[in-house]
Design an enzyme around this catalytic site. Structure first.
Site, mmCIF file in Angstrom:
data_model
loop_
_atom_site.group_PDB
_atom_site.id
_atom_site.type_symbol
_atom_site.label_atom_id
_atom_site.label_comp_id
_atom_site.label_asym_id
_atom_site.label_seq_id
_atom_site.Cartn_x
_atom_site.Cartn_y
_atom_site.Cartn_z
ATOM 1 N N LEU A 210 31.099 -2.503 -40.047
ATOM 2 C CA LEU A 210 32.176 -1.517 -39.890
ATOM 3 C C LEU A 210 32.847 -1.239 -41.231
ATOM 4 O O LEU A 210 33.967 -1.656 -41.479
ATOM 5 C CB LEU A 210 33.170 -2.014 -38.853
ATOM 6 C CG LEU A 210 32.624 -1.994 -37.415
ATOM 7 C CD1 LEU A 210 33.582 -2.681 -36.476
ATOM 8 C CD2 LEU A 210 32.357 -0.563 -36.960
ATOM 9 N N HIS A 211 32.171 -0.502 -42.101
ATOM 10 C CA HIS A 211 32.798 -0.100 -43.351
ATOM 11 C C HIS A 211 33.607 1.165 -43.091
ATOM 12 O O HIS A 211 33.731 1.614 -41.955
ATOM 13 C CB HIS A 211 31.750 0.071 -44.450
ATOM 14 C CG HIS A 211 30.746 1.137 -44.184
ATOM 15 N ND1 HIS A 211 30.853 2.397 -44.719
ATOM 16 C CD2 HIS A 211 29.634 1.148 -43.428
ATOM 17 C CE1 HIS A 211 29.822 3.128 -44.298
ATOM 18 N NE2 HIS A 211 29.075 2.391 -43.520
ATOM 19 N N ALA A 212 34.156 1.744 -44.148
ATOM 20 C CA ALA A 212 35.162 2.799 -43.976
ATOM 21 C C ALA A 212 34.708 3.946 -43.068
ATOM 22 O O ALA A 212 35.444 4.372 -42.193
ATOM 23 C CB ALA A 212 35.577 3.335 -45.339
#
Lengths: 95, 602
Positions: free
Chosen positions: A19-21
């Protein structure tokens, strides 16, 4: 007073980078479409975070393949969970 | 790759426009050119902010001041997003959606608002405090890919703080005058948000020859130095700075002597480029009538336009790493196909050699867990990576083959060392062709297949590899590095990285003989082909195809037009008797000195 609907389920995160940006923003945007309070935690323990906050989602050190426990509380809890699950398992519409 | 070969000296000389001393740094020069100009700091550091206690009746106006700063930040990001979407497309602009969401985050908003009310402190102080709690928690996580998220958060937070403090947020695409962009590092969305006309040059604190900044700089002709470790310590916004994108020298607040020295060098350079440009349209033919095939190496499709316009040559090496590195997702077949087709069609009537991805060594994917290798340059790199990831490999081959229906495409495989690998990649190409045929796609069924000869193993084995392929391309950078076991980025042993070493010449000569014995063609695509001094050596071996970065095409052609092929062949005979690379280099220098002395470094 009517009792609030609560629902929860466990989904698997299929996004390669976790769950990156970018996926976090997609998830938070989706969560904000619902009335229900939505919270996410790693299924194997750890703090619950507010799914409507991109910042909190980014704090989940969720890697690809992680099992996530999602809880929703409110009128549209079930619909919210359906939408969140779909995003998590379908890579947020990314490849 | 080590990138910390930074050395630094300071002198006490004062400058008229500044009371700070001159500072000299050295980084890695990755894109040639001398630049003088003022610094624009492009950073994501969270500046320290003042703490101020509020009186009770100031509290609510402070809350609305905070909300106005959020609104302003949101609007600014929206504008940047539109700009990036125009330049790079929607997909690359989507990172700014995430930035906008961070500004609009309800949890952060609520925490800050209640913080302002409860602590009676100013908005920037409370906001920074709230954000820092998150960034510190992220910092503690060990995964580097998790830490990447910090950049996004800091980027947004520093914008909000600057807006709160009423500082003008310097938008890089709206600069009034061109500046030298100084940063810790630059991401694709950073560089996409800049108007390149407004950028005199780039200096970054980290990075290597293959980092994104280096790639963009070379492809847009912007001089750049990366890995200038202490640059952020000494250079601040508005500082006057000089740097040399070739040697890697950086001078912050230079003395008058520095300025006049570099002004002179800039003039010389200008004069030299104008001279070379006059000959750009002339064919690369030697005085005795041999025509040499020159072509260009590219790292990004955007380079094609200029190459076509300015030089009219084909592409001898299309590196495809940019599609894979610094991307959050693997490129799809369709994305790759469109990129390859674009280059293929644009370069027509010339041809393009597409090289399958060379990942590993110093270039890693952020989305694939790569094992920590003790020695990545001897590890899962280039074709070894492709063969280990058949799905990624097939996707790329299918995209290349589909593009081959639109022009003159050849495919080339990096770092081949054995006959088994060669047979294996050829079998993959056949398999991709079968799949595409069954699915009804067009492709060139006679696509030329070549291998990079860049390991001593394949150079020695060239006669046995030749029957399996259509061509060889000698990658001199790696051939030198692997033959002499010397990493040229390591300053302690850089002296061993010797393009003119007798061992390299023997290996290359062996490759050429094997290729011609089997009726195959051979080219050189490493940096050796870009050094005019070494051209007579390469041509003397019988190599008539040279691919290099486009800036070298002019000087190399100038020499070719002033030499005779048989003279180079004669010189090679004397070279074979040399014991050291210095002896070889001196022979070559003498050759160039007698024919085109202006090509030798002054």
């Amino acid at each position: 007073m009517e009792e609030e609907k609560t629902a929860s389920r466990t989904c698997r995160l299929n996004n390669k980078l976790g769950l990156h940006a970018r996926p976090a923003s997609v998830l938070a945007r989706k969560a904000n479409e619902f009335e229900a309070e939505i919270r996410i935690a790693l299924a194997d323990g750890g703090e619950e975070v507010n799914a409507k906050s991109i910042m909190e989602i980014m704090m989940l050190a969720a890697e690809c393949g992680a099992e996530l426990h999602v809880t929703a509380k409110g009128e549209d809890a079930e619909e919210a969970l359906d939408a969140i699950e779909q995003h998590l398992t379908n890579n947020f519409g990314e490849e | 790759m080590p990138s910390n070969n930074t050395s630094q000296t300071t002198s006490e000389k004062n400058e008229s426009n500044s009371d700070q001393p001159t500072v000299r740094l050295r980084g890695i020069g990755v894109s040639a050119g001398i630049v003088m100009g003022r610094v624009l700091y492009f950073g994501q550091e969270l500046e320290s902010v003042p703490e101020r206690e509020l009186s009770q009746d100031e509290v609510e106006s402070e809350v609305s001041r905070f909300q106005e700063a959020l609104n302003l930040s949101y609007a600014q990001l929206e504008e940047i997003k539109e700009h990036v979407a125009e330049v790079l497309g929607e997909k690359d602009a989507s990172i700014f959606d995430a930035h906008m969401m961070l500004v609009a985050d309800q949890v952060i908003h609520d925490e800050v608002v209640s913080g302002i009310r409860e602590q009676r402190r100013n908005a920037e102080f409370v906001y920074k405090d709230v954000v820092s709690r998150y960034t510190e928690a992220l910092q503690d996580m060990k995964d580097s890919y998790v830490r990447d998220r910090l950049t996004d958060i800091r980027d947004v937070a520093s914008r909000v703080i600057r807006n709160l403090q009423g500082d003008e947020v310097q938008e890089i695409h709206q600069l009034s005058s061109p500046r030298v962009v100084v940063a810790h590092d630059l991401s694709p969305s950073d560089t996409a948000s800049m108007e390149h006309e407004q950028v005199l040059g780039f200096i970054t604190a980290i990075g290597s020859r293959t980092s994104h900044t280096a790639l963009v700089a070379r492809s847009s002709g912007i001089p750049a130095v990366v890995g200038a470790k202490d640059i952020l310590k000494y250079a601040v916004n508005g500082d006057f700075i000089i740097f040399d994108g070739n040697r890697g020298d950086v001078i912050i607040r230079p003395s008058e002597e520095d300025v006049s020295y570099y002004e002179k060098r800039m003039e010389e350079q200008d004069h030299w480029f104008r001279n070379i440009e006059k000959e750009v349209a002339l064919p690369p033919i030697t005085l005795d009538g041999f025509r040499v095939q020159l072509s260009a190496n590219i790292e990004l499709p955007e380079e094609v336009e200029n190459i076509k316009k300015s030089y009219g040559v084909g592409i001898g090496l299309f590196r495809t790493e940019y599609l894979f590195v610094n991307q959050s997702e693997l490129p799809t077949e369709q994305e790759q196909f469109e990129a390859y087709r674009q280059v293929t069609q644009e370069i027509l009537p010339q041809s393009v050699i597409i090289r399958t991805v060379d990942i590993g060594g110093d270039k890693f994917l952020s989305h694939i867990q790569t094992p920590n290798e003790l020695n990545p340059f001897l590890g899962v790199r280039a074709v070894r990576f492709s063969l280990a990831k058949p799905d990624i490999f097939m996707t790329q081959l299918r995209a290349i083959l589909r593009a081959s229906a639109y022009g003159k495409v050849r495919v080339m495989f990096p770092m081949i060392g054995t006959v088994e690998e060669t047979k294996s990649v050829v079998a993959y190409v056949k398999e991709a062709q079968n799949q595409l045929r069954d699915e009804g796609y067009d492709f060139n069924r006679y696509l030329d297949i070549g291998i990079m000869v860049e390991l001593p193993a394949s150079a020695m084995l060239a006669d046995q590899l030749a029957p399996h392929v259509d061509f060889f391309s000698i990658g001199t950078n790696d051939l030198i590095q692997y033959t002499l076991a010397a990493d040229r980025a390591n300053p302690e042993i850089a002296y061993l990285y010797q393009p003119s070493h007798p061992s390299i010449i023997r290996l290359m000569h062996n490759v050429v003989r094997a290729a011609y014995d089997h009726g195959k063609w051979v080219s050189v695509c490493g940096e050796m082909a870009a050094d005019p001094v070494l051209i007579p050596l390469i041509m003397g071996m019988g190599i008539h195809e040279l691919s290099m970065s486009s800036v070298a095409l002019g000087p190399v052609k100038r020499l070719i037009r002033r030499m005779r092929m048989y003279e180079a062949e004669e010189m090679l005979q004397s070279v074979f008797a040399c014991e050291t690379s210095d002896e070889v280099y001196q022979l070559c220098e003498q050759f160039v000195q007698e024919r085109a002395p202006e090509l030798l470094p002054g």
